[in-house]
Design an enzyme around this catalytic site. Structure first.
Site, PDB file in Angstrom:
ATOM      1  N   ASP A 228       0.813  -1.225   0.000  1.00 49.88           N
ATOM      2  CA  ASP A 228       0.000   0.000   0.000  1.00 49.88           C
ATOM      3  C   ASP A 228       0.845   1.272   0.000  1.00 49.88           C
ATOM      4  OD1 ASP A 228      -2.345  -1.498   0.010  1.00 49.88           O
ATOM      5  OD2 ASP A 228      -2.440  -1.562   2.191  1.00 49.88           O
ATOM      6  N   GLN A 229       2.022   1.211  -0.605  1.00 49.26           N
ATOM      7  CA  GLN A 229       2.884   2.380  -0.682  1.00 49.26           C
ATOM      8  C   GLN A 229       3.203   2.787  -2.119  1.00 49.26           C
ATOM      9  OE1 GLN A 229       6.295   2.437   2.060  1.00 49.26           O
ATOM     10  NE2 GLN A 229       5.353   0.764   3.205  1.00 49.26           N
TER      11      GLN A 229
END
Length: 325
Positions: A228-229
């Site tokens: 999720d980056q």
């Protein structure tokens, strides 16, 4: 030259001295110009992605594939070549688990002629959404075991078989390993139920509830090996009523999940995004082309602009200093 006119070459395997030089030398000898090169190592797995101009190369496309296959075998790495310009209609592989709303929104957009791409296959780690794929005449494959753990080798074989240009994670509730992500770097889009970078990982709506946020949201982003980056493409936000339950927050977020994923897919398919230093940018010419149209919604709509103060809320304008622009 647009990204779609460039040939993409991906090399994945064990890291080894001289590997990059061997590949780039082969391309140089065939008159191929490298426009972009990116490489990384994760969990002892090496990945190099190149976008090259092969329009005036010596030899045919078949020759290039054969040469790179031979070099890959010699180096003990997997080398794949894509010629995106060869196909008028791009192909999307949609990965799903059990929630249908994002898949349905993508299928509806394709059925309405509003996607400018073909959903070639739906791949699940559970069989639950096969009826949705069947409803829209799309092949479905289940690559999960009884607990939903996916066979990523089978997944990779399917992505290659259907020659996917883009992989859309429509609430696919599994983390993709480097072996998959590295082969489709910059071509996997996920939708996450929070305003990233806040609340990454599992149970994002519950995280938002426990943090007591008043505004929550959803994010479409490119997938990288860092959970999720990846570079953010688009986001939507919504109010969280006082005392709202996790289920209420989820009910408010789900329609926006489908909307923001579709928006991100459209942006990608139109080649209107660039990624620079981990951030996405809308191409300047793409923004200009859409000035007289509805345009893309990367964030909230114009109604929010009307409510957002455009001067200090205390009514005082700061006095410029010599260092201010």
């Amino acid at each position: 030259m647009s990204q779609r006119e460039l040939t993409e070459i991906t090399v994945v395997g064990d890291d080894d001295t001289g590997l990059v030089a061997r590949v780039t030398t082969l391309l140089f000898e065939r008159g191929i110009n490298i426009e972009d090169l990116d490489q990384a190592v994760r969990d002892d797995l090496f990945r190099m992605t190149m976008r090259v101009d092969a329009r005036e190369m010596d030899g045919s496309k078949a020759d290039l594939r054969a040469d790179l296959d031979e070099l890959g075998a010699d180096l003990g790495v997997d080398v794949r070549v894509r010629f995106p310009a060869d196909r008028e209609t791009r192909r999307i592989a949609v990965l799903v688990t059990k929630e249908s709303h994002c898949l349905r929104r993508l299928c509806e957009a394709e059925a309405d002629g509003d996607l400018d791409a073909e959903i070639a296959v739906v791949i699940g780690n559970h069989p639950d959404l096969q009826p949705v794929a069947t409803e829209y005449g799309i092949p479905f494959h289940d690559v999960g075991d009884a607990e939903g753990n996916p066979d990523e080798d089978e997944l990779l074989d399917l992505l290659a078989e259907y020659d996917a240009d883009l992989v859309a994670l429509a609430r696919y509730m599994r983390i993709l390993g480097p072996n998959v992500v590295f082969r489709y770097e910059g071509r996997i889009i996920n939708v996450h139920p929070s305003l990233l970078p806040a609340f990454p990982g599992a149970k994002a709506y519950r995280q938002a509830k426990e943090a007591g946020v008043r505004i929550a949201g959803v994010t479409a982003h490119y997938v990288t090996t860092d959970l999720d980056q990846g570079p953010i493409v688009a986001q939507r936000a919504f109010d969280v009523p006082d005392g709202a339950s996790v289920e209420t927050i989820k009910e408010r977020g789900q329609p926006l999940e489908a909307e923001v994923l579709l928006e991100a897919v459209r942006l990608h398919l139109a080649d209107d995004l660039t990624i620079h230093r981990g951030r996405t940018q809308l191409r300047e010419d793409a923004a200009e082309e859409r000035e007289d149209e509805d345009g893309y919604r990367l964030g909230m709509g114009p109604e929010l602009d009307r409510l957002t103060p455009d001067e200090p809320t205390d009514g005082k304008v700061p006095t410029p200093t010599s260092g201010d622009d």
